[in-house]
Design a protein around this motif. Sequence first.
Motif, PDB file in Angstrom:
ATOM      1  N   GLN A  33      21.330 -20.078 -56.748  1.00  0.00           N
ATOM      2  CA  GLN A  33      21.990 -21.438 -56.397  1.00  0.00           C
ATOM      3  C   GLN A  33      22.983 -21.437 -55.379  1.00  0.00           C
ATOM      4  O   GLN A  33      22.864 -22.562 -54.750  1.00  0.00           O
ATOM      5  CB  GLN A  33      22.473 -21.873 -57.995  1.00  0.00           C
ATOM      6  N   ALA A  34      23.779 -20.583 -55.438  1.00  0.00           N
ATOM      7  CA  ALA A  34      24.874 -20.652 -54.504  1.00  0.00           C
ATOM      8  C   ALA A  34      24.412 -20.411 -53.115  1.00  0.00           C
ATOM      9  O   ALA A  34      24.753 -21.080 -52.133  1.00  0.00           O
ATOM     10  CB  ALA A  34      25.921 -19.386 -54.746  1.00  0.00           C
ATOM     11  N   ILE A  35      23.348 -19.719 -52.767  1.00  0.00           N
ATOM     12  CA  ILE A  35      22.580 -19.655 -51.506  1.00  0.00           C
ATOM     13  C   ILE A  35      22.057 -20.864 -50.993  1.00  0.00           C
ATOM     14  O   ILE A  35      22.043 -21.538 -49.980  1.00  0.00           O
ATOM     15  CB  ILE A  35      21.783 -18.323 -51.644  1.00  0.00           C
ATOM     16  N   LYS A  36      21.354 -21.395 -52.354  1.00  0.00           N
ATOM     17  CA  LYS A  36      20.532 -22.625 -51.892  1.00  0.00           C
ATOM     18  C   LYS A  36      21.612 -23.920 -51.579  1.00  0.00           C
ATOM     19  O   LYS A  36      21.400 -24.708 -50.769  1.00  0.00           O
ATOM     20  CB  LYS A  36      20.047 -22.854 -53.081  1.00  0.00           C
ATOM     21  N   THR A  37      22.828 -23.720 -52.230  1.00  0.00           N
ATOM     22  CA  THR A  37      23.887 -24.759 -51.832  1.00  0.00           C
ATOM     23  C   THR A  37      24.633 -24.477 -50.383  1.00  0.00           C
ATOM     24  O   THR A  37      25.252 -25.376 -50.150  1.00  0.00           O
ATOM     25  CB  THR A  37      25.003 -24.555 -52.955  1.00  0.00           C
TER      26      THR A  37
END
Length: 288
Positions: A33-37
Amino acid sequence: MQTITLNNGVEMPQLGFGVYQIPFEETSEAVYQAIKTGYRLIDTASIYGNEKETGEGIKRAINEGLVTREELFVTSKLFILQAPEEKAAETIEYSLEVMGLDYLDLFLIHQPYGDIYGAWRSMVTAQKTGKLRAIGISNFKSAKMIEFVGLNEVIPQINQIEVNPWNQRVEDQEWNEKYGVQVEAWAPFAEGRQELFTNPVLAEIGKKYGKTVGQVVLRWLIQRGIVALAKSVRPERMAENIDIFDFDLSKEDIEKIGTLDRGESAFFDHDAPQQVEWFMNRMLDTEK
Ligand SMILES: NC(=O)c1ccc[n+]([C@@H]2O[C@H](COP(=O)([O-])OP(=O)(O)OC[C@H]3O[C@@H](n4cnc5c(N)ncnc54)[C@H](OP(=O)(O)O)[C@@H]3O)[C@@H](O)[C@H]2O)c1
């Protein structure tokens, strides 16, 4: 993402995502999720117990085409080792293997204890062979950092230390910069201790810019030229914490934040005997 250039020419994102205290079963999803963000710097450590799951989140993001490996900047850390330097070399290999990576972008000596010189020699060798792009230290007070720089040919690229509004480390930043060592801040929010997120000074400053306390704190670190690591398992906070590149804190507001400095750790002193005892009881099992 804004970047900073280290003393060996390696470029790194100035804001990152940390996975300390994320339970291992939640880590892969959080990292994904962090990378997606939009986060590109991911910070873990062998002692966090979630290196494997950090690697899994990274792999999923790459496989889904969100990002390439080259666009990411992955950090791990070596905890205190009982044994000499060949064990450090094995531990570097172990981190790479468990994370499913060919190289790490940054590898740090996690604590200023144990055979730090032997570990450093292993890290320098791994850097020469391309397994580690940057190498550094963590939790080294300035006096220890100066000794370490003085006794090694290769100067650490990073010193990752606690920096937050309660413990601002202005002099320590100056000392590290004098020796070409980039400061990276852990616990920028002091993990919310001493009611950081509702602090009236920080909240008042945030109101002026239409920003939250968390965003003010991270922006303050960015404007100080510090690399900041933030941790959240909640996607909405991940998004909030990265949305800090569209405003500038004024000189007056930075001075106001300066008044909050208490000049001591919001957690513990790394030299306190009880703390060192705690570290020593958690030495890495070198027989793995
Ligand atoms: N080298 C070292 O010795 C060392 C030591 C400590 C940490 N670190 C690194 O630094 C990273 C960051 O430090 P940290 O995790 O200790 O603490 P931190 O980032 O200062 O604080 C994390 C805490 O703040 C909450 N939070 C995050 N964003 C928020 C927001 N916008 N509003 C309200 N609450 C928010 C999180 O809760 P939720 O998750 O529930 O959102 C979590 O409880 C670590 O993950 C680790 O990678 C290194």
